[in-house]
Motif scaffolding. Structure first.
Motif, PDB file in Angstrom:
ATOM      1  N   LYS A 157       5.979  48.936  -0.745  1.00 31.68           N
ATOM      2  CA  LYS A 157       5.058  48.697  -1.528  1.00 31.68           C
ATOM      3  C   LYS A 157       3.363  48.173  -0.331  1.00 31.68           C
ATOM      4  CE  LYS A 157       3.636  46.141  -5.272  1.00 31.68           C
ATOM      5  NZ  LYS A 157       2.663  47.007  -6.316  1.00 31.68           N
ATOM      6  N   LEU A 158       4.438  47.508   0.909  1.00 32.10           N
ATOM      7  CA  LEU A 158       3.114  47.195   2.107  1.00 32.10           C
ATOM      8  C   LEU A 158       2.753  48.466   1.775  1.00 32.10           C
ATOM      9  CD1 LEU A 158       5.748  45.411   4.527  1.00 32.10           C
ATOM     10  CD2 LEU A 158       3.877  44.333   2.812  1.00 32.10           C
ATOM     11  N   GLU A 159       2.458  49.406   1.867  1.00 36.63           N
ATOM     12  CA  GLU A 159       1.611  50.547   2.274  1.00 36.63           C
ATOM     13  C   GLU A 159       1.037  50.521   1.096  1.00 36.63           C
ATOM     14  OE1 GLU A 159       3.431  54.471   3.192  1.00 36.63           O
ATOM     15  OE2 GLU A 159       4.878  53.069   4.854  1.00 36.63           O
ATOM     16  N   GLU A 160       1.094  50.565  -0.164  1.00 31.65           N
ATOM     17  CA  GLU A 160       0.381  50.363  -1.223  1.00 31.65           C
ATOM     18  C   GLU A 160      -0.845  49.088  -1.171  1.00 31.65           C
ATOM     19  OE1 GLU A 160       2.290  50.660  -4.924  1.00 31.65           O
ATOM     20  OE2 GLU A 160       3.279  51.842  -4.040  1.00 31.65           O
ATOM     21  N   MET A 161      -0.122  48.461  -0.661  1.00 37.58           N
ATOM     22  CA  MET A 161      -1.066  46.921  -1.061  1.00 37.58           C
ATOM     23  C   MET A 161      -2.228  47.350   0.238  1.00 37.58           C
ATOM     24  SD  MET A 161       0.658  43.354  -1.383  1.00 37.58           S
ATOM     25  CE  MET A 161       2.495  43.587  -0.220  1.00 37.58           C
ATOM     26  N   ALA A 162      -1.793  47.693   2.027  1.00 34.26           N
ATOM     27  CA  ALA A 162      -2.601  48.270   2.892  1.00 34.26           C
ATOM     28  C   ALA A 162      -3.581  48.985   2.128  1.00 34.26           C
ATOM     29  CB  ALA A 162      -1.784  48.196   4.157  1.00 34.26           C
ATOM     30  N   VAL A 163      -3.473  50.135   1.324  1.00 27.85           N
ATOM     31  CA  VAL A 163      -4.431  51.372   0.836  1.00 27.85           C
ATOM     32  C   VAL A 163      -5.222  49.765   0.259  1.00 27.85           C
ATOM     33  CG1 VAL A 163      -5.118  52.734  -0.145  1.00 27.85           C
ATOM     34  CG2 VAL A 163      -3.039  52.763   1.320  1.00 27.85           C
ATOM     35  N   GLN A 164      -4.680  49.253  -0.768  1.00 25.15           N
ATOM     36  CA  GLN A 164      -6.094  48.973  -1.488  1.00 25.15           C
ATOM     37  C   GLN A 164      -6.933  47.512  -0.827  1.00 25.15           C
ATOM     38  OE1 GLN A 164      -3.506  46.173  -4.739  1.00 25.15           O
ATOM     39  NE2 GLN A 164      -4.740  45.709  -5.572  1.00 25.15           N
ATOM     40  N   ILE A 165      -6.114  46.526  -0.544  1.00 26.10           N
ATOM     41  CA  ILE A 165      -6.650  46.015   0.387  1.00 26.10           C
ATOM     42  C   ILE A 165      -8.108  46.637   1.122  1.00 26.10           C
ATOM     43  CG2 ILE A 165      -7.517  44.301   2.293  1.00 26.10           C
ATOM     44  CD1 ILE A 165      -3.948  43.503   0.614  1.00 26.10           C
ATOM     45  N   ALA A 166      -7.290  47.275   1.763  1.00 23.77           N
ATOM     46  CA  ALA A 166      -9.078  48.309   2.922  1.00 23.77           C
ATOM     47  C   ALA A 166      -9.456  48.999   1.854  1.00 23.77           C
ATOM     48  CB  ALA A 166      -7.936  49.468   3.623  1.00 23.77           C
ATOM     49  N   THR A 167      -9.242  49.467   0.782  1.00 19.56           N
ATOM     50  CA  THR A 167     -10.760  49.998   0.085  1.00 19.56           C
ATOM     51  C   THR A 167     -11.215  49.271  -0.836  1.00 19.56           C
ATOM     52  OG1 THR A 167      -8.839  51.926  -0.618  1.00 19.56           O
ATOM     53  CG2 THR A 167     -10.968  51.835  -1.631  1.00 19.56           C
ATOM     54  N   LEU A 203     -12.864  51.939  -7.134  1.00 21.43           N
ATOM     55  CA  LEU A 203     -12.105  51.924  -5.577  1.00 21.43           C
ATOM     56  C   LEU A 203     -12.463  53.348  -5.596  1.00 21.43           C
ATOM     57  CD1 LEU A 203     -10.056  49.434  -5.094  1.00 21.43           C
ATOM     58  CD2 LEU A 203     -12.181  49.053  -5.338  1.00 21.43           C
ATOM     59  N   SER A 204     -12.754  53.690  -4.479  1.00 15.14           N
ATOM     60  CA  SER A 204     -13.350  55.057  -4.074  1.00 15.14           C
ATOM     61  C   SER A 204     -11.620  55.361  -3.326  1.00 15.14           C
ATOM     62  CB  SER A 204     -14.390  54.274  -2.603  1.00 15.14           C
ATOM     63  OG  SER A 204     -13.997  55.913  -1.552  1.00 15.14           O
ATOM     64  N   THR A 205     -12.013  56.569  -3.981  1.00 19.91           N
ATOM     65  CA  THR A 205     -10.630  57.180  -3.584  1.00 19.91           C
ATOM     66  C   THR A 205     -10.963  57.977  -2.399  1.00 19.91           C
ATOM     67  OG1 THR A 205     -11.385  58.990  -5.073  1.00 19.91           O
ATOM     68  CG2 THR A 205      -9.892  58.235  -6.360  1.00 19.91           C
ATOM     69  N   SER A 206     -11.811  58.181  -1.604  1.00 21.59           N
ATOM     70  CA  SER A 206     -11.976  59.412  -0.876  1.00 21.59           C
ATOM     71  C   SER A 206     -11.352  58.946   0.378  1.00 21.59           C
ATOM     72  CB  SER A 206     -13.792  59.359  -0.579  1.00 21.59           C
ATOM     73  OG  SER A 206     -14.354  58.531  -0.312  1.00 21.59           O
ATOM     74  N   PHE A 207     -12.306  57.375   0.271  1.00 20.81           N
ATOM     75  CA  PHE A 207     -11.495  56.106   1.707  1.00 20.81           C
ATOM     76  C   PHE A 207     -10.453  56.038   1.494  1.00 20.81           C
ATOM     77  CE2 PHE A 207     -11.280  51.843   3.445  1.00 20.81           C
ATOM     78  CZ  PHE A 207     -12.407  52.529   4.715  1.00 20.81           C
ATOM     79  N   ALA A 208      -9.613  55.446   0.110  1.00 22.59           N
ATOM     80  CA  ALA A 208      -8.180  55.123  -0.044  1.00 22.59           C
ATOM     81  C   ALA A 208      -7.434  56.443   1.068  1.00 22.59           C
ATOM     82  CB  ALA A 208      -7.984  55.829  -1.218  1.00 22.59           C
ATOM     83  N   LYS A 209      -7.736  57.531   0.687  1.00 18.26           N
ATOM     84  CA  LYS A 209      -7.147  58.626   1.754  1.00 18.26           C
ATOM     85  C   LYS A 209      -7.781  58.744   3.048  1.00 18.26           C
ATOM     86  CE  LYS A 209      -7.592  62.470  -1.974  1.00 18.26           C
ATOM     87  NZ  LYS A 209      -8.791  63.774  -2.352  1.00 18.26           N
ATOM     88  N   GLN A 210      -8.508  57.731   3.207  1.00 19.19           N
ATOM     89  CA  GLN A 210      -8.885  57.553   4.639  1.00 19.19           C
ATOM     90  C   GLN A 210      -7.428  56.578   5.635  1.00 19.19           C
ATOM     91  OE1 GLN A 210     -12.366  57.314   6.850  1.00 19.19           O
ATOM     92  NE2 GLN A 210     -13.058  57.988   4.161  1.00 19.19           N
ATOM     93  N   VAL A 211      -7.455  55.349   4.473  1.00 19.99           N
ATOM     94  CA  VAL A 211      -6.540  54.504   4.714  1.00 19.99           C
ATOM     95  C   VAL A 211      -5.201  55.368   4.771  1.00 19.99           C
ATOM     96  CG1 VAL A 211      -5.760  52.090   4.231  1.00 19.99           C
ATOM     97  CG2 VAL A 211      -7.733  53.316   3.744  1.00 19.99           C
ATOM     98  N   GLN A 212      -4.495  55.974   3.438  1.00 26.09           N
ATOM     99  CA  GLN A 212      -3.091  56.336   4.277  1.00 26.09           C
ATOM    100  C   GLN A 212      -3.257  57.363   5.222  1.00 26.09           C
ATOM    101  OE1 GLN A 212      -1.227  56.072   1.106  1.00 26.09           O
ATOM    102  NE2 GLN A 212       0.326  56.179   2.935  1.00 26.09           N
TER     103      GLN A 212
END
Length: 354
Positions: A33-43, A9-18
């Motif tokens: 953990k909802l935030e972690e899942m949101a980052v994961q799913i969006a990425t 998975l793209s770490t740069s895109f994960a940063k945008q989601v965060q």
């Protein structure tokens, strides 16, 4: 196993989601953990507005030759009986799928019974149960390939129908014995650490189960670093089919929901073949089977529910789905500080007002 290309998975895109999450009207990290899942799913979806489309739970059913050694509290015919229960809508997973509007497919991967061809299940039987791995490998190399391929094809069909999130469950008398043996060999942990009471064994039956598995491991003396060879030796057709389906789901950038101990062992085989698959999975609960927690620790995974469940059949995937959906909904629907006209902590000297 060739044919599955799984990307990190793209770490740069994960940063945008965060960044998007951090601008929601809440203190940093307040949704845990909802935030972690949101980052994961969006990425996974490469989208700042991810969606969960046409969610499915797949329940793979298969029988095991090792059942002949008395390692389960139930007779082998219960596997076929439970398939019929799924079809009639009477199992726990049926109830939870109806509650949460999830589609359910039941797959005959290798049940030791004949079902009518018009029965509304996926007819994918490799054979009527595996061989008894106390004496010989559970399946041939060709059977393993067939099971992996069939699991892959099932997920491809779902993906074409618009599904992008799939949960995995199973049914198979004696499959905790199969899973315990696989876990022991791959993780190099003593079999007694991996073995649980399965269908509810008493102390005497539990010790017998451990002894049977010790003998089986000694018989094969398998130290192979090839996870698929371990799966071929000790696995079930339902476990192999799940493994192929999981690998294909990750290759198609679908979200994988993993149920309990058996499903996690199927995932373990996939994980050892390609560690990137870990990024595509959410583990729905920690099973009461004693080996499950240690297996999650081995894969550096945390489950989202702790309910003491040990049913299998994808039940925890169906129960956990609303939590997963909440992660997507808050990301898409919760207001930002600017949208709500609320002062951000960056705009004031302290965040005590929050």
């Amino acid at each position: 196993m060739k044919g599955f290309v799984i990307e990190p998975l793209s770490t740069s895109f994960a940063k945008q989601v965060q960044e998007k999450i951090d601008n929601k009207t809440k203190p940093l990290g307040a949704l845990g953990k909802l935030e972690e899942m949101a980052v994961q799913i969006a990425t996974i979806q490469q989208s700042l507005t991810p969606t969960l489309r046409n969610p499915h739970i797949l329940v793979f059913a298969g029988d095991h030759g090792i059942a002949a050694e008395g390692v389960s509290a139930y007779p082998q015919e219960v596997t076929a009986q439970m398939v019929m229960n799924f079809v009639r809508g009477g199992a726990a997973v049926n109830v939870f799928c109806r509650q949460n509007h999830l589609s359910l497919k039941v797959i005959d991967a290798g049940v030791a019974a004949d079902f009518p061809q018009d029965l509304p299940i996926v007819h994918a039987k490799i054979a009527k149960g595996t061989r008894n791995f106390l004496y010989e490998a559970a399946m041939t190399g060709q059977e393993l390939e067939q099971a992996i391929q069939k699991g892959s094809e099932l997920v491809k069909e779902l993906h074409k129908a618009g599904c992008n999130v799939v949960g995995f469950g199973e049914m198979g008398i004696a499959n905790t014995s199969s899973a315990s043996a696989i876990m022991s060999v791959i993780t190099k942990q003593p079999v007694e650490v991996c073995v649980g009471r399965g269908t509810g064994l008493n102390d005497e039956q539990y010790q017998h189960k451990i002894e049977v598995l010790r003998k089986a491991l000694l018989h094969h003396q398998l130290n192979s670093n090839d996870p698929f060879e371990v799966l071929r030796t000790y696995g079930g057709y339902e476990i192999a089919m799940m493994c192929g389906a999981m690998l294909q789901a990750a290759a198609l950038h679908m979200l994988i929901l993993v149920d309990g101990f058996i499903s996690s062992v199927a995932f373990l085989v996939a994980y050892k073949s390609n560690p990137y698959i870990r990024h595509y999975a959410i583990f729905c609960h920690t099973s009461a089977e004693q080996g499950h927690q240690k297996l999650l620790e081995y894969m550096q995974a945390q489950a989202i529910l702790q309910l003491g469940m040990r049913l299998g059949e994808g039940s925890a995937c169906a129960v956990a789905y609303p939590v997963v959906e909440s992660a997507v909904r808050f990301l898409n629907e919760m207001a930002s500080f600017d949208e709500a006209g609320v002062s951000n902590r960056q705009d004031i000297e302290s965040d005590t007002c929050l």
